[in-house]
Design a protein around this motif. Structure first.
Motif, PDB file in Angstrom:
ATOM      1  N   ILE A 153       0.734  -1.153   0.104  1.00  0.00           N
ATOM      2  CA  ILE A 153      -0.048   0.057   0.098  1.00  0.00           C
ATOM      3  C   ILE A 153       0.693   1.208  -0.055  1.00  0.00           C
ATOM      4  O   ILE A 153       0.661   1.965  -0.367  1.00  0.00           O
ATOM      5  N   LEU A 154       1.450   1.669   0.752  1.00  0.00           N
ATOM      6  CA  LEU A 154       2.955   2.581   0.978  1.00  0.00           C
ATOM      7  C   LEU A 154       3.094   2.861  -0.142  1.00  0.00           C
ATOM      8  O   LEU A 154       3.902   3.639  -1.547  1.00  0.00           O
ATOM      9  N   HIS A 155       3.718   1.816  -0.960  1.00  0.00           N
ATOM     10  CA  HIS A 155       5.079   1.465  -2.239  1.00  0.00           C
ATOM     11  C   HIS A 155       4.696   2.003  -3.325  1.00  0.00           C
ATOM     12  O   HIS A 155       4.345   3.060  -4.009  1.00  0.00           O
ATOM     13  N   VAL A 156       2.776   1.652  -3.204  1.00  0.00           N
ATOM     14  CA  VAL A 156       1.964   1.723  -4.526  1.00  0.00           C
ATOM     15  C   VAL A 156       1.392   3.199  -5.017  1.00  0.00           C
ATOM     16  O   VAL A 156       1.484   3.912  -5.452  1.00  0.00           O
ATOM     17  N   ASN A 157       1.130   4.008  -3.641  1.00  0.00           N
ATOM     18  CA  ASN A 157      -0.028   4.935  -3.029  1.00  0.00           C
ATOM     19  C   ASN A 157       1.475   6.143  -3.159  1.00  0.00           C
ATOM     20  O   ASN A 157       1.241   7.275  -3.192  1.00  0.00           O
ATOM     21  N   LEU A 158       2.599   5.845  -2.369  1.00  0.00           N
ATOM     22  CA  LEU A 158       3.584   6.704  -2.212  1.00  0.00           C
ATOM     23  C   LEU A 158       4.177   6.744  -4.745  1.00  0.00           C
ATOM     24  O   LEU A 158       4.617   8.272  -4.764  1.00  0.00           O
ATOM     25  N   LEU A 159       4.133   6.054  -5.551  1.00  0.00           N
ATOM     26  CA  LEU A 159       4.323   6.551  -6.778  1.00  0.00           C
ATOM     27  C   LEU A 159       3.669   7.071  -7.998  1.00  0.00           C
ATOM     28  O   LEU A 159       3.737   8.079  -8.367  1.00  0.00           O
ATOM     29  N   TYR A 160       2.253   6.924  -6.780  1.00  0.00           N
ATOM     30  CA  TYR A 160       1.024   7.584  -7.482  1.00  0.00           C
ATOM     31  C   TYR A 160       1.430   9.109  -6.980  1.00  0.00           C
ATOM     32  O   TYR A 160       1.076   9.778  -8.131  1.00  0.00           O
ATOM     33  N   CYS A 161       0.870   9.389  -5.811  1.00  0.00           N
ATOM     34  CA  CYS A 161       1.984  10.629  -5.008  1.00  0.00           C
ATOM     35  C   CYS A 161       2.717  11.641  -6.111  1.00  0.00           C
ATOM     36  O   CYS A 161       2.531  12.636  -6.417  1.00  0.00           O
ATOM     37  N   HIS A 162       3.814  10.777  -6.514  1.00  0.00           N
ATOM     38  CA  HIS A 162       5.206  11.185  -6.810  1.00  0.00           C
ATOM     39  C   HIS A 162       5.141  11.298  -8.225  1.00  0.00           C
ATOM     40  O   HIS A 162       5.062  12.477  -8.861  1.00  0.00           O
ATOM     41  N   SER A 163       3.830  10.407  -9.091  1.00  0.00           N
ATOM     42  CA  SER A 163       3.919  11.372 -10.049  1.00  0.00           C
ATOM     43  C   SER A 163       2.890  11.895 -10.244  1.00  0.00           C
ATOM     44  O   SER A 163       2.970  13.653 -11.043  1.00  0.00           O
ATOM     45  N   ILE A 164       1.820  12.852  -9.420  1.00  0.00           N
ATOM     46  CA  ILE A 164       1.130  13.612  -9.705  1.00  0.00           C
ATOM     47  C   ILE A 164       1.975  15.043  -9.166  1.00  0.00           C
ATOM     48  O   ILE A 164       2.029  15.737  -9.721  1.00  0.00           O
ATOM     49  N   VAL A 165       2.596  14.601  -7.732  1.00  0.00           N
ATOM     50  CA  VAL A 165       3.847  15.824  -7.767  1.00  0.00           C
ATOM     51  C   VAL A 165       4.943  16.417  -8.895  1.00  0.00           C
ATOM     52  O   VAL A 165       4.895  17.388  -9.452  1.00  0.00           O
ATOM     53  N   LEU A 166       5.016  15.261  -9.708  1.00  0.00           N
ATOM     54  CA  LEU A 166       6.130  15.370 -10.638  1.00  0.00           C
ATOM     55  C   LEU A 166       5.606  16.011 -11.936  1.00  0.00           C
ATOM     56  O   LEU A 166       6.083  17.366 -12.235  1.00  0.00           O
TER      57      LEU A 166
END
Length: 232
Positions: A153-166
């Motif tokens: 859950i942590l890794h998947v959602n962090l990657l999604y948030c990271h794409s939004i931030v980028l």
């Protein structure tokens, strides 16, 4: 080195799969997808060119496994009976996020410019991600998750948030500079950014705050690794 070795072994080509058993094919696909996620993460974090071009991959080597379809993805969903469990489902979701990260790196950061039109097109692709996410990987499940599920859950959602931030960070920096650093001249009203630009800037702050909340939940749940590049 790992990517070059994988290319030499043909992990990126569907045509090389036929001589292997179903179990070995699943392992090869999952290994290649793991390298794809690592490549996109390092490219975004270190500002280096990607080592894997999606155009070099064939067949289902990067397509989603079984689960809800992700219609906006460059590759169509394909069933894979061995692609189950929190780790495998998490890898599938991570690959979808990394597709988007790759597009952002190519269309935004490699050209060093961005427009609200391009950002909106990419954002429209991102909208399908939460709907395609398996319910067991939703961030609301983090509080009651067991360690393996919690890490996924942590890794998947962090990657999604990271794409939004980028995607949205350039707009946030522009708005911050305009509103907070440039004082209005006497007798002239300060120029406000467009509404769409402000929405992108707001999305950047929301995604950043959500990232912090995700890591905090993992820390309180006592399953946060001491060294995880995604959280760092």
């Amino acid at each position: 080195m790992a990517v070059r070795s994988a290319f030499a072994l043909g992990l990126h080509r569907e045509e090389t799969m036929c001589i292997f058993s179903s179990a070995e094919q699943s392992i090869r696909r999952n290994l290649w997808r793991t390298l794809f996620v690592l490549d996109r993460f390092l490219a975004a974090s270190l500002g280096r060119p990607t080592a894997i071009r999606e155009s070099d991959c064939s067949g289902t080597t990067l397509s989603a496994g079984e689960g809800a379809p992700f219609l906006q993805a460059p590759f169509q969903a394909a069933a894979n009976a061995n692609f189950t469990g929190p780790n495998a489902l998490g890898l599938e979701a991570a690959v979808r996020s990394c597709h988007v990260i790759g597009v952002i790196l190519e269309k935004v950061y490699s050209k060093r410019k961005i427009s609200t039109k391009i950002a909106q097109e990419i954002a429209d692709h991102c909208k399908g991600w939460p709907k395609a996410l398996d319910p067991s990987l939703h961030h609301r499940q983090a509080n009651s998750a067991y360690p393996a599920q919690g890490i996924a859950i942590l890794h998947v959602n962090l990657l999604y948030c990271h794409s939004i931030v980028l995607l949205t960070r350039p707009f946030f920096l522009f708005v911050m500079n305009k509103v907070h650093q440039e004082p209005a001249k006497p007798g002239k009203r300060a120029e406000r950014p467009s509404t769409r630009m402000e929405k992108f800037a707001e999305a950047c702050v929301i995604a950043s705050s959500h990232s912090i909340a995700l890591v905090q939940t993992a820390l309180e749940g006592r399953y946060l690794p001491h060294r995880t590049p995604f959280a760092l």
